[in-house]
Design a protein around this motif. Structure first.
Motif, PDB file in Angstrom:
ATOM      1  N   LEU A  71       0.848  -1.194   0.000  1.00 31.21           N
ATOM      2  CA  LEU A  71       0.000   0.000   0.000  1.00 31.21           C
ATOM      3  C   LEU A  71       0.884   1.244   0.000  1.00 31.21           C
ATOM      4  O   LEU A  71       1.892   1.298   0.708  1.00 31.21           O
ATOM      5  N   ARG A  72       0.458   2.255  -0.779  1.00 34.90           N
ATOM      6  CA  ARG A  72       1.230   3.488  -0.887  1.00 34.90           C
ATOM      7  C   ARG A  72       0.433   4.645  -0.296  1.00 34.90           C
ATOM      8  O   ARG A  72      -0.614   5.034  -0.830  1.00 34.90           O
ATOM      9  N   LEU A  73       0.940   5.192   0.800  1.00 38.43           N
ATOM     10  CA  LEU A  73       0.285   6.348   1.405  1.00 38.43           C
ATOM     11  C   LEU A  73       0.545   7.597   0.579  1.00 38.43           C
ATOM     12  O   LEU A  73       1.617   7.743  -0.024  1.00 38.43           O
ATOM     13  N   ARG A  74      -0.440   8.488   0.585  1.00 39.28           N
ATOM     14  CA  ARG A  74      -0.316   9.740  -0.156  1.00 39.28           C
ATOM     15  C   ARG A  74      -0.581  10.916   0.773  1.00 39.28           C
ATOM     16  O   ARG A  74      -1.101  10.758   1.878  1.00 39.28           O
ATOM     17  N   SER A  75      -0.229  12.083   0.308  1.00 41.81           N
ATOM     18  CA  SER A  75      -0.295  13.279   1.145  1.00 41.81           C
ATOM     19  C   SER A  75      -1.692  13.496   1.716  1.00 41.81           C
ATOM     20  O   SER A  75      -2.713  13.244   1.064  1.00 41.81           O
ATOM     21  N   ASN A  76      -1.696  13.952   2.966  1.00 38.23           N
ATOM     22  CA  ASN A  76      -2.920  14.361   3.672  1.00 38.23           C
ATOM     23  C   ASN A  76      -3.879  13.208   3.926  1.00 38.23           C
ATOM     24  O   ASN A  76      -5.083  13.425   4.068  1.00 38.23           O
ATOM     25  N   VAL A  77      -3.343  12.002   4.016  1.00 38.53           N
ATOM     26  CA  VAL A  77      -4.174  10.823   4.276  1.00 38.53           C
ATOM     27  C   VAL A  77      -3.794  10.214   5.617  1.00 38.53           C
ATOM     28  O   VAL A  77      -2.617   9.997   5.909  1.00 38.53           O
ATOM     29  N   ASP A  78      -4.812   9.931   6.415  1.00 40.20           N
ATOM     30  CA  ASP A  78      -4.671   9.216   7.684  1.00 40.20           C
ATOM     31  C   ASP A  78      -5.262   7.824   7.492  1.00 40.20           C
ATOM     32  O   ASP A  78      -6.466   7.671   7.295  1.00 40.20           O
ATOM     33  N   LEU A  79      -4.410   6.806   7.500  1.00 42.15           N
ATOM     34  CA  LEU A  79      -4.877   5.422   7.432  1.00 42.15           C
ATOM     35  C   LEU A  79      -5.260   5.003   8.842  1.00 42.15           C
ATOM     36  O   LEU A  79      -4.394   4.771   9.684  1.00 42.15           O
ATOM     37  N   ALA A 101      12.254  -6.794  -2.266  1.00 37.65           N
ATOM     38  CA  ALA A 101      10.914  -6.734  -1.689  1.00 37.65           C
ATOM     39  C   ALA A 101      10.577  -5.325  -1.238  1.00 37.65           C
ATOM     40  O   ALA A 101      11.359  -4.682  -0.534  1.00 37.65           O
ATOM     41  N   SER A 102       9.405  -4.861  -1.641  1.00 39.30           N
ATOM     42  CA  SER A 102       8.888  -3.599  -1.102  1.00 39.30           C
ATOM     43  C   SER A 102       8.443  -3.811   0.331  1.00 39.30           C
ATOM     44  O   SER A 102       8.139  -4.930   0.756  1.00 39.30           O
ATOM     45  N   ALA A 103       8.392  -2.737   1.082  1.00 41.10           N
ATOM     46  CA  ALA A 103       7.729  -2.792   2.384  1.00 41.10           C
ATOM     47  C   ALA A 103       6.223  -2.930   2.170  1.00 41.10           C
ATOM     48  O   ALA A 103       5.699  -2.685   1.072  1.00 41.10           O
ATOM     49  N   LEU A 104       5.522  -3.311   3.224  1.00 38.91           N
ATOM     50  CA  LEU A 104       4.072  -3.471   3.133  1.00 38.91           C
ATOM     51  C   LEU A 104       3.386  -2.117   2.943  1.00 38.91           C
ATOM     52  O   LEU A 104       2.517  -1.959   2.083  1.00 38.91           O
ATOM     53  N   ILE A 105       3.739  -1.124   3.767  1.00 35.36           N
ATOM     54  CA  ILE A 105       3.184   0.220   3.662  1.00 35.36           C
ATOM     55  C   ILE A 105       4.327   1.171   3.360  1.00 35.36           C
ATOM     56  O   ILE A 105       5.302   1.235   4.122  1.00 35.36           O
ATOM     57  N   VAL A 106       4.208   1.899   2.248  1.00 30.76           N
ATOM     58  CA  VAL A 106       5.296   2.765   1.825  1.00 30.76           C
ATOM     59  C   VAL A 106       4.759   4.169   1.544  1.00 30.76           C
ATOM     60  O   VAL A 106       3.571   4.359   1.262  1.00 30.76           O
ATOM     61  N   ALA A 107       5.662   5.136   1.639  1.00 25.13           N
ATOM     62  CA  ALA A 107       5.377   6.498   1.216  1.00 25.13           C
ATOM     63  C   ALA A 107       6.696   7.140   0.825  1.00 25.13           C
ATOM     64  O   ALA A 107       7.726   6.899   1.466  1.00 25.13           O
ATOM     65  N   ASP A 108       6.666   7.955  -0.220  1.00 22.42           N
ATOM     66  CA  ASP A 108       7.878   8.631  -0.683  1.00 22.42           C
ATOM     67  C   ASP A 108       7.505  10.045  -1.114  1.00 22.42           C
ATOM     68  O   ASP A 108       6.596  10.250  -1.929  1.00 22.42           O
ATOM     69  N   GLN A 110       5.950  12.528   0.369  1.00 18.34           N
ATOM     70  CA  GLN A 110       4.591  12.950   0.684  1.00 18.34           C
ATOM     71  C   GLN A 110       4.617  13.872   1.903  1.00 18.34           C
ATOM     72  O   GLN A 110       5.618  13.962   2.608  1.00 18.34           O
ATOM     73  N   GLN A 111       3.486  14.521   2.147  1.00 22.96           N
ATOM     74  CA  GLN A 111       3.365  15.418   3.291  1.00 22.96           C
ATOM     75  C   GLN A 111       2.104  15.083   4.073  1.00 22.96           C
ATOM     76  O   GLN A 111       1.074  14.702   3.503  1.00 22.96           O
ATOM     77  N   ASN A 112       2.227  15.239   5.401  1.00 22.87           N
ATOM     78  CA  ASN A 112       1.078  15.078   6.292  1.00 22.87           C
ATOM     79  C   ASN A 112       0.387  13.725   6.083  1.00 22.87           C
ATOM     80  O   ASN A 112      -0.735  13.632   5.593  1.00 22.87           O
ATOM     81  N   ILE A 113       1.091  12.676   6.474  1.00 20.09           N
ATOM     82  CA  ILE A 113       0.545  11.329   6.388  1.00 20.09           C
ATOM     83  C   ILE A 113       0.495  10.728   7.791  1.00 20.09           C
ATOM     84  O   ILE A 113       1.261  11.121   8.673  1.00 20.09           O
ATOM     85  N   ILE A 166       6.787  -1.034   7.454  1.00 21.78           N
ATOM     86  CA  ILE A 166       6.527   0.373   7.135  1.00 21.78           C
ATOM     87  C   ILE A 166       7.831   1.000   6.653  1.00 21.78           C
ATOM     88  O   ILE A 166       8.863   0.878   7.326  1.00 21.78           O
ATOM     89  N   GLU A 167       7.789   1.653   5.512  1.00 20.17           N
ATOM     90  CA  GLU A 167       8.966   2.370   5.012  1.00 20.17           C
ATOM     91  C   GLU A 167       8.515   3.726   4.478  1.00 20.17           C
ATOM     92  O   GLU A 167       7.813   3.822   3.468  1.00 20.17           O
TER      93      GLU A 167
END
Length: 474
Positions: A71-79, A101-108, A110-113, A166-167
């Protein structure tokens, strides 16, 4: 626009307003199913993307068991993981990518996650490692290390074949709060080149595989880690610097409980850039194999302005380990200076502190007595300006010359090992029972006490090439 609920609120994320008009995006509305079998990667990612495209919001994962890949987190998102929600990492290695291997939850970038709530992220490590071994045996996954010798005498696939959980990279404004994270196969959380991070009230429980660091902060700035519980097979809370131009700076760690089959609190081993303005308060440490406190610069980093107070460690293999080495021969030696460590109480056992845990730290092969705390630099690069105040270490005593013996008159036999991996047992048998210091200047010891349950033939202190030493009883 479906399933949107607006509320007016202001949630602080690392000191800034996360969003004033918040929207909720329930993963159920995007086709996710909480049956513990359905692969929900696409559905959850759709909810994340919709929230970000809307300008921000909360992606709600309700109670249930939700299987997912990357899963890829994006800006201004609260999971947001609801209570009794379990986000299950896929037990299939290929769901993390065909290469590294990718991490399970990643973000690169981004802001305010945020990742918040009372739920759990479960890496399903015991099932995933079986799939990795199956692929390795079949030759469908390439790995050069898994059958080579290692200190654990076990098969250990390369880190690139074991997903982190988480990465987060190059992000600003990160909150991880309230959740439980468990059973990963590599570093549990890796924050790289991020700023304004808040990690609060989380639990990390992971003893499935080696390299299970609980929290890794790599070249990060403005970080708070508070009120958390870490039970990890590798280092508990670890700060690293991978970039010669990077730094770990303005970091506050407080009110945490740590159990580790390595070191509880560590700065280093990876240490290329700098570490500065690190404050640590009120840690409880137990059943930890290596050091309660380990400060290590061996790749050229300057490690300075460190303030550590109020540490209680029981059943822990080593109290304090400060090391300035030179593993990276391509860079000048670093600096280790301006360190204050105060109000520390450590109880060191006679046996292996993490004995009986699912994955223990590697045993020291050579016979040895209990290792003392140590502060060691290099002949032309001393550790500088260290204060130890109100330190009590309770040792089991009972050292035997028949087990190992290093005479204080033969300090030249203690190896320098300037290129070696830094850890409390790196020099082999040492002539001191309480504290060994070599190549240091500007030291102040005030109310430093060593207590022995049985007699120990070794002197409490051995100091070699030390200048500017002040010892105060009161």
């Amino acid at each position: 626009m479906k399933n949107l609920v607006f509320i007016v609120t202001c949630t602080l994320v690392a000191g800034s307003c996360f969003a004033q008009a918040r929207s909720f995006f329930n993963v159920l509305s995007y086709g996710a199913r909480a049956d513990g079998r359905t692969m929900n990667t696409r559905a959850i990612q759709k909810a994340i993307d919709a929230a970000s495209d809307h300008g921000g919001g909360m992606v709600l994962v309700p109670a249930g068991r939700w299987v997912t890949g990357v899963l890829r987190l994006r800006s201004n998102v609260d999971l947001r993981l609801a209570e009794n929600a379990v986000l299950l990492g896929s037990a299939r290695r290929m769901d993390y990518g065909p290469g590294s291997a990718s991490a399970l939850i990643v973000a690169d970038s981004q802001q305010n996650i945020a990742i918040t709530g009372r739920g759990t992220i479960d890496g399903q490590g015991p099932l995933l490692i079986k799939d990795i071994y199956r692929m390795l045996e079949a030759g469908t996954l390439q790995d050069e290390e898994w059958k080579t010798y290692n200190p654990w005498h076990q098969m250990r696939p390369e880190e690139r074949n074991r997903p982190k959980l988480i990465e987060i990279r190059h992000c600003q404004g990160v909150v991880v709060k309230g959740i439980t994270i468990r059973d990963g196969l590599c570093w549990i959380q890796n924050y790289k080149s991020c700023s304004d991070i808040t990690i609060d009230s989380i639990q990390v429980i992971s003893n499935v595989m080696w390299n299970n660091d609980g929290i890794d902060l790599v070249d990060c700035r403005k970080v708070r880690v508070t009120h958390s519980f870490i039970n990890a097979d590798d280092d508990g809370i670890c700060l690293k610097s991978e970039d010669a131009q990077g730094r770990c700076e303005d970091i506050y760690i407080a009110d945490c409980t740590i159990r580790s089959s390595a070191s509880a609190l560590k700065l280093g081993t990876v240490s290329h850039g700098a570490f500065s303005n690190i404050r640590v308060r009120d840690l409880k440490i137990y059943d930890t194999y290596r050091s309660a406190i380990a400060l290590e610069t061996v790749d050229g980093a300057t490690l300075e302005d460190i303030d550590i107070r109020n540490i209680t460690a029981t059943n822990t293999g080593n109290a304090i380990f400060l090391r300035l080495g030179r593993r990276n021969r391509r860079a000048p030696a670093g600096k280790l200076r301006r360190v204050y460590i105060g109000n520390v109480h450590v109880e060191v056992p006679a046996g292996k502190p993490d004995k009986g845990y699912e994955m223990e730290g590697p045993p020291v092969d050579e016979p040895h007595n209990i290792f003392p705390a140590s502060i060691t630099g290099l002949p032309d690069h001393p550790v500088e300006d260290v204060t130890l105040e109100d330190i009590t270490v309770i040792y089991p005593g009972g050292a035997s010359k028949d087990t190992a013996y290093r005479c204080p008159d033969s300090l030249y036999l203690v190896p320098e090992r300037e290129e070696a991996y830094p850890e409390f047992s790196m020099f082999g048998e040492l002539p001191a029972s309480g504290l060994f210091v070599r190549h240091a200047k500007g030291l102040r010891f005030k109310k430093v006490r060593f207590i022995y349950k049985r007699e120990d033939f070794r002197p409490a202190f051995v100091l070699d090439d030390v200048s500017g030493l002040v010892i105060e009883r009161n």
